[in-house]
Motif scaffolding. Structure first.
Motif, PDB file in Angstrom:
ATOM      1  N   ASP A  39       0.708  -1.215  -0.054  1.00  0.00           N
ATOM      2  CA  ASP A  39      -0.058   0.177   0.072  1.00  0.00           C
ATOM      3  C   ASP A  39       0.885   1.079   0.072  1.00  0.00           C
ATOM      4  OD1 ASP A  39       0.956   0.008   2.619  1.00  0.00           O
ATOM      5  OD2 ASP A  39      -0.817  -0.001   3.559  1.00  0.00           O
ATOM      6  N   GLN A  40       1.846   0.901  -0.537  1.00  0.00           N
ATOM      7  CA  GLN A  40       2.958   2.089  -0.572  1.00  0.00           C
ATOM      8  C   GLN A  40       2.874   3.271  -1.762  1.00  0.00           C
ATOM      9  OE1 GLN A  40       4.907   3.003   2.523  1.00  0.00           O
ATOM     10  NE2 GLN A  40       3.175   1.503   2.986  1.00  0.00           N
ATOM     11  N   LEU A 219      -3.008  11.385  -2.597  1.00  0.00           N
ATOM     12  CA  LEU A 219      -4.397  11.399  -2.738  1.00  0.00           C
ATOM     13  C   LEU A 219      -5.233  10.767  -1.522  1.00  0.00           C
ATOM     14  CD1 LEU A 219      -5.890  12.639  -5.275  1.00  0.00           C
ATOM     15  CD2 LEU A 219      -3.794  12.121  -5.653  1.00  0.00           C
ATOM     16  N   THR A 220      -6.569  10.853  -1.217  1.00  0.00           N
ATOM     17  CA  THR A 220      -6.938  10.136  -0.039  1.00  0.00           C
ATOM     18  C   THR A 220      -8.204   9.549  -0.477  1.00  0.00           C
ATOM     19  OG1 THR A 220      -6.238  12.124   1.529  1.00  0.00           O
ATOM     20  CG2 THR A 220      -7.743  10.440   2.343  1.00  0.00           C
ATOM     21  N   LEU A 221      -8.196   8.479  -0.078  1.00  0.00           N
ATOM     22  CA  LEU A 221      -9.364   7.154  -0.334  1.00  0.00           C
ATOM     23  C   LEU A 221     -10.276   7.156   0.874  1.00  0.00           C
ATOM     24  CD1 LEU A 221      -7.420   4.442  -2.281  1.00  0.00           C
ATOM     25  CD2 LEU A 221      -8.226   6.644  -3.173  1.00  0.00           C
ATOM     26  N   VAL A 283      -4.803  10.565   7.566  1.00  0.00           N
ATOM     27  CA  VAL A 283      -5.935  11.380   7.087  1.00  0.00           C
ATOM     28  C   VAL A 283      -6.583  12.570   7.996  1.00  0.00           C
ATOM     29  CG1 VAL A 283      -8.293  11.163   5.868  1.00  0.00           C
ATOM     30  CG2 VAL A 283      -6.546   9.584   5.505  1.00  0.00           C
ATOM     31  N   ARG A 284      -6.444  13.621   7.527  1.00  0.00           N
ATOM     32  CA  ARG A 284      -6.791  14.699   8.561  1.00  0.00           C
ATOM     33  C   ARG A 284      -8.167  14.913   8.717  1.00  0.00           C
ATOM     34  NH1 ARG A 284      -2.073  15.019  11.165  1.00  0.00           N
ATOM     35  NH2 ARG A 284      -0.225  15.229   9.566  1.00  0.00           N
ATOM     36  N   PRO A 285      -8.726  15.481   9.878  1.00  0.00           N
ATOM     37  CA  PRO A 285     -10.393  15.765   9.910  1.00  0.00           C
ATOM     38  C   PRO A 285     -10.657  16.732   8.675  1.00  0.00           C
ATOM     39  CG  PRO A 285      -9.392  16.080  12.087  1.00  0.00           C
ATOM     40  CD  PRO A 285      -8.185  15.687  11.079  1.00  0.00           C
ATOM     41  N   THR A 308     -10.009   4.798   5.940  1.00  0.00           N
ATOM     42  CA  THR A 308      -9.436   5.527   4.783  1.00  0.00           C
ATOM     43  C   THR A 308      -7.978   5.191   4.568  1.00  0.00           C
ATOM     44  OG1 THR A 308      -8.087   6.950   6.558  1.00  0.00           O
ATOM     45  CG2 THR A 308     -10.333   7.781   5.756  1.00  0.00           C
ATOM     46  N   ALA A 309      -7.501   5.742   3.531  1.00  0.00           N
ATOM     47  CA  ALA A 309      -6.193   5.168   2.948  1.00  0.00           C
ATOM     48  C   ALA A 309      -5.706   6.373   2.204  1.00  0.00           C
ATOM     49  CB  ALA A 309      -6.191   3.895   2.208  1.00  0.00           C
ATOM     50  N   THR A 310      -4.407   6.370   1.728  1.00  0.00           N
ATOM     51  CA  THR A 310      -3.739   7.271   0.878  1.00  0.00           C
ATOM     52  C   THR A 310      -3.207   6.600  -0.304  1.00  0.00           C
ATOM     53  OG1 THR A 310      -1.668   7.125   1.974  1.00  0.00           O
ATOM     54  CG2 THR A 310      -3.251   9.021   2.739  1.00  0.00           C
ATOM     55  N   CYS A 311      -3.073   7.291  -1.351  1.00  0.00           N
ATOM     56  CA  CYS A 311      -2.416   6.651  -2.728  1.00  0.00           C
ATOM     57  C   CYS A 311      -1.847   7.715  -3.441  1.00  0.00           C
ATOM     58  CB  CYS A 311      -3.836   6.244  -3.538  1.00  0.00           C
ATOM     59  SG  CYS A 311      -3.407   5.442  -5.093  1.00  0.00           S
ATOM     60  N   LEU A 312      -0.946   7.444  -4.061  1.00  0.00           N
ATOM     61  CA  LEU A 312      -0.156   8.174  -4.955  1.00  0.00           C
ATOM     62  C   LEU A 312      -0.371   8.261  -6.418  1.00  0.00           C
ATOM     63  CD1 LEU A 312       3.415   7.531  -3.227  1.00  0.00           C
ATOM     64  CD2 LEU A 312       1.745   8.810  -2.584  1.00  0.00           C
TER      65      LEU A 312
END
Length: 376
Positions: A39-40, A219-221, A283-285, A308-312
C-alpha cells in the motif's frame, strides 16, 4: 547470468510486464522493494475503475479494448476474479469534460451507451442526487479491477512461467553495459539485455536525468457505511465519475465487499504534492470534511468513514502516460507518469512493454505517450 529482461518495479505495470515476458519464454528478473501487494504506491485500495467510453481522449479506446481481453486472459490463466462489470455513469453538466468526452469516445468507437436526463437518473439511480442541469452517460461495460489481487496474480503467473521475482530488494541504479544493462540494487548487481523501468511514483527519481516533468501527489480514499444497502450492492449500483460545476471531480464504487466493506469514494485529483519516500499517511479531519462535499450528493452514506487510505498519483502536465524507449539507450523501456488513470490499462501495458523490450517497437498505438514530447 545475463537475463533477457530485468523489470524494475512490480506493481500494476511491472507485474503484468513480467508475466507477458515470461509466458513468451524470455528469462525475466523482477525487482520490487516492497511486498508483492503493498500500500505504499499506486496499486492498492481494493478497486480501480475500468471503462471504455474514455473522456480523456478517444485515442485510448483501442488500448482499453485489448486491456479487457487481457484481464480476461489473466482470470482464465489464474482462476482468480480480477475484473467485474457493473456498468458506469459519467455524470455532470452536458458540456463537462466527463460527459462530453465520454460521449465523444462512445460515438467515435460505437460503444454501447445511454444518455440519461436528470429525470431518468432520479427514476433509475436514486443513489445519486443530481442538480437539474446535470445529466449522465451510462456505459454498459464499465466496472472495476481489483488492484492488489491483480498485482499478486500477475506476479504469480510470471513465476509459474519461469520468471524470477525478487521482493524486498530496492532498485538503485542502472548503467549501459554494451548493448545491455547492468542493474544495481541494495543487495546485488545484475546484468540483462533489456531493462523495463516501471517504478510508479519513484519514476521521477529513477529517471531524473531525462527531465520528464512528473509530479507525485498524495490522494486520499474513503470508505463509508451505506444505509440502503439494497441500492448500493453489486448488480444494482454502477461505478461512477462525477464532475459537478461547484466542487472537484470525484468517483466511487458500489459496496463491492458487502455491508461490512462500505462504499469507496474519492476525489480524482485533489491532493498535495509529496515525496514518495516521505508520505504523510495520516488522514486529517479537514480531509474528511472535504469529502463530505461529495458524499452529500449520494443517497445515503453515513457521516463518518469506516476507514481511509492514501494513494499516490504520478502526474504529467498533459495527464497522458509516458511509455516508450529511452531516447538515448533503446535497450531501456519506460512505463511512467500514469497520472491517476493508468491501472485499468495494466494488462495491456504489460503487453506493450514486452513488445518494446524484445522488439523495440509495438503495434499498439502509443504515439500519444512519447517520453520526449515535453522537450523544447
Amino acid at each position: 547470468m545475463v537475463y533477457d529482461v530485468i523489470v524494475a518495479g512490480l506493481g500494476g505495470m511491472g507485474s503484468a510486464t513480467a508475466w507477458q515476458l515470461a509466458k513468451k519464454g524470455h528469462s525475466v528478473l523482477g525487482i520490487e522493494r516492497f511486498a508483492p501487494s503493498h500500500d505504499q504506491g499506486s496499486s492498492h485500495g481494493d478497486s480501480r475503475i475500468i471503462r471504455l467510453a474514455y473522456f480523456e481522449d478517444p485515442a485510448y479506446v483501442p488500448l482499453l479494448k485489448r486491456a479487457y481481453e487481457l484481464w480476461n486472459e489473466a482470470e482464465i490463466a489464474s482462476g482468480e476474479d480480477l475484473f467485474t462489470e457493473t456498468g458506469g455513469l459519467m455524470i455532470g453538466p452536458n458540456d463537462s469534460k466527463t460527459v462530453a468526452g465520454a460521449l465523444r469516445s462512445a460515438q467515435e468507437w460505437d460503444l454501447g451507451h445511454q444518455m440519461l436526463s436528470y429525470e431518468d437518473m432520479r427514476e433509475r439511480f436514486p443513489q445519486f442526487i443530481l442538480k437539474e442541469d446535470e445529466i449522465a452517460l451510462f456505459e454498459e461495460r464499465a466496472g472495476f479491477v481489483r488492484p492488489e489481487r491483480s498485482c499478486s496474480t500477475h506476479n504469480k503467473l510470471a513465476e509459474h512461467s519461469g520468471g524470477e521475482m525478487l521482493f524486498g530488494e530496492q532498485f538503485l541504479s542502472w548503467r549501459p553495459d554494451g548493448d545491455g544493462v547492468q542493474v544495481v540494487t541494495d543487495k546485488g548487481t545484475y546484468r540483462a539485455n533489456r531493462l523495463v523501468v516501471s517504478g510508479g511514483s519513484w519514476n521521477p527519481k529513477l529517471l531524473v536525468e531525462l527531465e520528464i516533468p512528473m509530479e507525485v501527489k498524495r490522494l486520499t480514499l474513503f470508505w463509508f457505511d451505506v444505509e440502503n444497502m439494497d441500492q448500493w450492492q453489486l448488480g444494482r449500483m454502477p461505478i461512477y465519475i462525477w464532475e459537478p460545476s461547484d466542487i472537484e471531480q470525484f468517483y466511487g464504487f458500489p459496496a463491492i465487499d458487502g455491508p461490512d466493506g462500505g462504499a469507496k469514494v474519492a476525489y480524482f485529483r485533489l491532493g498535495p504534492e509529496c515525496d514518495p519516500d516521505k508520505v504523510d499517511r495520516t488522514v486529517r479531519p479537514e480531509e474528511v470534511e472535504q469529502i463530505r462535499q461529495a458524499t452529500v450528493r449520494l443517497n445515503k452514506l453515513t457521516d463518518a468513514p469506516l476507514r481511509t487510505a492514501t494513494c499516490l498519483y504520478t502526474n504529467t502536465p498533459d495527464e497522458h502516460f509516458v511509455i516508450g524507449l529511452h531516447p538515448e539507450y533503446p535497450q531501456v523501456s519506460l512505463a511512467a507518469g500514469f497520472s491517476g488513470h493508468g491501472f485499468k490499462f495494466a494488462s495491456v501495458i504489460g503487453e506493450v512493454m514486452s513488445d518494446l523490450a524484445i522488439q523495440q517497437s509495438t503495434e499498439h498505438p502509443i504515439s500519444l505517450f512519447s517520453p520526449t514530447r515535453f522537450r523544447n
